[in-house]
Design a protein around this motif. Structure first.
Motif, short mmCIF file in Angstrom:
data_model
loop_
_atom_site.label_atom_id
_atom_site.label_comp_id
_atom_site.label_asym_id
_atom_site.label_seq_id
_atom_site.Cartn_x
_atom_site.Cartn_y
_atom_site.Cartn_z
N LYS A 30 0.87 -1.17 0.00
CA LYS A 30 0.00 0.00 0.00
C LYS A 30 0.91 1.23 0.00
O LYS A 30 1.64 1.46 0.96
CB LYS A 30 -0.91 -0.01 1.23
CG LYS A 30 -1.93 1.12 1.24
CD LYS A 30 -2.86 0.99 2.44
CE LYS A 30 -3.92 2.09 2.44
NZ LYS A 30 -4.84 1.97 3.61
N VAL A 31 0.84 2.01 -1.07
CA VAL A 31 1.82 3.06 -1.29
C VAL A 31 1.17 4.44 -1.23
O VAL A 31 0.16 4.70 -1.88
CB VAL A 31 2.52 2.90 -2.65
CG1 VAL A 31 3.57 3.99 -2.86
CG2 VAL A 31 3.17 1.51 -2.74
N SER A 32 1.79 5.31 -0.44
CA SER A 32 1.42 6.72 -0.40
C SER A 32 2.60 7.54 -0.90
O SER A 32 3.75 7.23 -0.60
CB SER A 32 1.08 7.17 1.03
OG SER A 32 0.01 6.41 1.56
N ILE A 33 2.30 8.58 -1.66
CA ILE A 33 3.35 9.50 -2.11
C ILE A 33 3.06 10.87 -1.54
O ILE A 33 1.99 11.44 -1.78
CB ILE A 33 3.45 9.56 -3.64
CG1 ILE A 33 3.86 8.19 -4.19
CG2 ILE A 33 4.46 10.62 -4.06
CD1 ILE A 33 4.09 8.17 -5.68
N ALA A 34 3.99 11.38 -0.77
CA ALA A 34 3.89 12.73 -0.22
C ALA A 34 4.65 13.66 -1.16
O ALA A 34 5.85 13.49 -1.38
CB ALA A 34 4.47 12.79 1.18
N SER A 97 6.10 16.25 6.34
CA SER A 97 6.71 14.92 6.23
C SER A 97 6.38 14.09 7.46
O SER A 97 6.08 12.88 7.36
CB SER A 97 8.23 15.04 6.07
OG SER A 97 8.57 15.67 4.87
N TRP A 98 6.44 14.70 8.63
CA TRP A 98 6.12 14.00 9.87
C TRP A 98 4.68 13.49 9.84
O TRP A 98 4.40 12.34 10.18
CB TRP A 98 6.35 14.92 11.06
CG TRP A 98 5.88 14.35 12.36
CD1 TRP A 98 4.77 14.68 13.08
CD2 TRP A 98 6.53 13.32 13.13
NE1 TRP A 98 4.66 13.93 14.21
CE2 TRP A 98 5.73 13.09 14.28
CE3 TRP A 98 7.69 12.57 12.96
CZ2 TRP A 98 6.07 12.14 15.24
CZ3 TRP A 98 8.03 11.63 13.92
CH2 TRP A 98 7.23 11.42 15.05
N THR A 99 3.76 14.36 9.42
CA THR A 99 2.35 13.96 9.34
C THR A 99 2.15 12.86 8.31
O THR A 99 1.43 11.88 8.55
CB THR A 99 1.49 15.19 8.97
OG1 THR A 99 1.66 16.21 9.96
CG2 THR A 99 0.02 14.80 8.88
#
Length: 419
Positions: A30-34, A97-99
């Motif tokens: 499961k991939v998230s991109i910030a 980035s932390w969030t």
């Protein structure tokens, strides 16, 4: 596994991580991109999870600070101003980035997203650094960021990497160390930065470029990998405009010219130079406007202006390319198997321009400030008439297309993030 990719920068910086994210997703993760908000629609359109990472690099690239760096009028003042601008970016970037990295199992961070290591350290989860440019110290070639790419002796090459590290680190040292100590509760890095710490830990670095273009140096450890490029193909439902199709069908095969995300305060002058250069060699051309890097002057019928067209679709339909030498555009040109003339503006672009020349797949690069219609015409003529250059470009393109950088990168990421 839930994986978060921190990807900051221009489109050429972000797009390869979408390709990498799709590879990881296909492997069951499961991939998230910030990434910056202007890429949200782009990322979601490919079926990946988007998370906000506000760091407005377009604003930075269009600022007087970067224009000073490009013009090389006052590099010391530009560096001081760049440091201030980067601090403002870092304030937003570290918080977002932390969030973005909460409730994730592993973090992958891009070339400019190195605070991702500190976040992973604080969360107690594994991470990998996945740059698009070679940033590890080596004697084999000079710094990719602050050099023209011409190889010196081994000692000077090594020193150039140390200077690059310190130039980058010292500008953000106070903020990063304060953030590590007061926000994350971690020990600050030493004055010289985190480099020796990461090397001692054999922290994994996975490079997203081709060893056919730049082989892995012998003095890099076995925790440093070169996988091949991470290419993103255009969406299946994308269609070219009628005007583009008609232009391609109505005459000889055109050349392609585009400077990507390079904002140019002298855009009209640049466009006039390009138009005059093209006229001298009597060729047809497709001109990509990018981030207003090319101005709005009246153009002849032999030149078609376009906004944004996927490189993987368009470049194989052209004879050669003139571009700024960004990592992403260079990769696309090499993959297409066509010669390229690089007009470098800033950062790693002179390095890639020199590399294209050294490989024999393009003429000697022409720095932006030295570009003239005559030099441009000479470069185009060289690319169109040099049979050896065209053959080398074709063969290198075929070799690159046979590589599967995403598959290799996914295997390595799974290995390191599962530890």
């Amino acid at each position: 596994m839930k994986i978060t990719i921190l990807a900051v920068g221009t489109r050429g910086d972000v797009q390869p991580y979408i390709a990498l994210g799709l590879g990881l997703q296909a492997a069951g993760h499961k991939v998230s991109i910030a990434a910056p908000s202007n890429f949200e629609e782009f990322i979601v359109g490919y079926g990946l999870i988007y998370k906000q990472l506000e760091a407005n690099f377009r604003e930075l690239m269009e600022s007087e600070t970067v224009q000073e760096l490009m013009a090389k009028r006052n590099p010391i003042l530009a560096y001081k101003n760049m440091t201030k601008a980067l601090q403002r970016i870092l304030e937003c970037f570290t918080a977002d980035s932390w969030t973005a990295c909460q409730n994730t199992d592993g973090i992958i961070f891009s070339s400019a997203s190195v605070p991702g290591y500190s976040i992973a350290e604080r969360l107690g989860i594994p991470s990998c650094w996945a740059p698009l440019q070679p940033l590890s110290r080596t004697k084999a070639f000079p710094s990719v960021i602050y050099s023209d790419g011409k190889r010196n002796n081994e000692t000077l090459n090594w020193i150039s990497h140390i200077l690059e590290e310190q130039f980058t680190w010292q500008g953000s040292r106070k903020f990063i160390n304060s953030w590590r100590k007061n926000v994350l509760g971690l020990e600050p890095y030493p004055f010289g930065g985190p480099y020796k710490i990461l090397e001692k830990k054999k922290f994994p670095i996975i490079y997203g470029y081709s060893s056919s273009v730049l082989p892995k140096p012998k003095d890099w450890g076995d925790w440093i990998h070169v996988t091949g490029y991470w290419y993103l193909n255009h969406p299946a439902d994308w269609k070219p405009s009628d005007s583009l199709l008609q232009f391609l069908n109505d005459g000889s095969t055109p050349i392609y010219i585009g400077f990507g995300s390079m904002n140019n305060r002298e855009a009209e002058v640049m466009t006039r130079i390009i138009a005059e250069g093209i006229k001298k060699v009597n060729v047809r051309a497709i001109l990509s406007t990018g981030w207003d890097s090319l101005g709005g002057i009246e153009l002849p019928d032999t030149i078609l202006k376009v906004d944004s067209v996927p490189h993987d679709w368009l470049l194989p339909r052209t004879t050669c390319i003139i571009h700024h030498g960004g990592a992403g555009t260079t990769a696309a040109a090499l993959r297409a198997g066509i010669p390229g003339l690089v007009v470098p503006h800033i950062m790693d672009q002179p390095f890639w321009g020199q590399r294209v020349f050294d490989l024999g797949v393009g003429p000697q690069p022409i720095p932006r400030k030295q570009l003239t219609a005559e030099k441009l015409a000479q470069g185009i003529t060289s690319m169109l008439n040099n049979k050896e250059m065209k053959e080398r470009s074709y063969l290198l393109g075929a070799q690159i297309r046979d590589e599967n950088g995403i598959t290799k990168a996914v295997e390595l990421i799974e290995k390191y993030l599962s530890k």
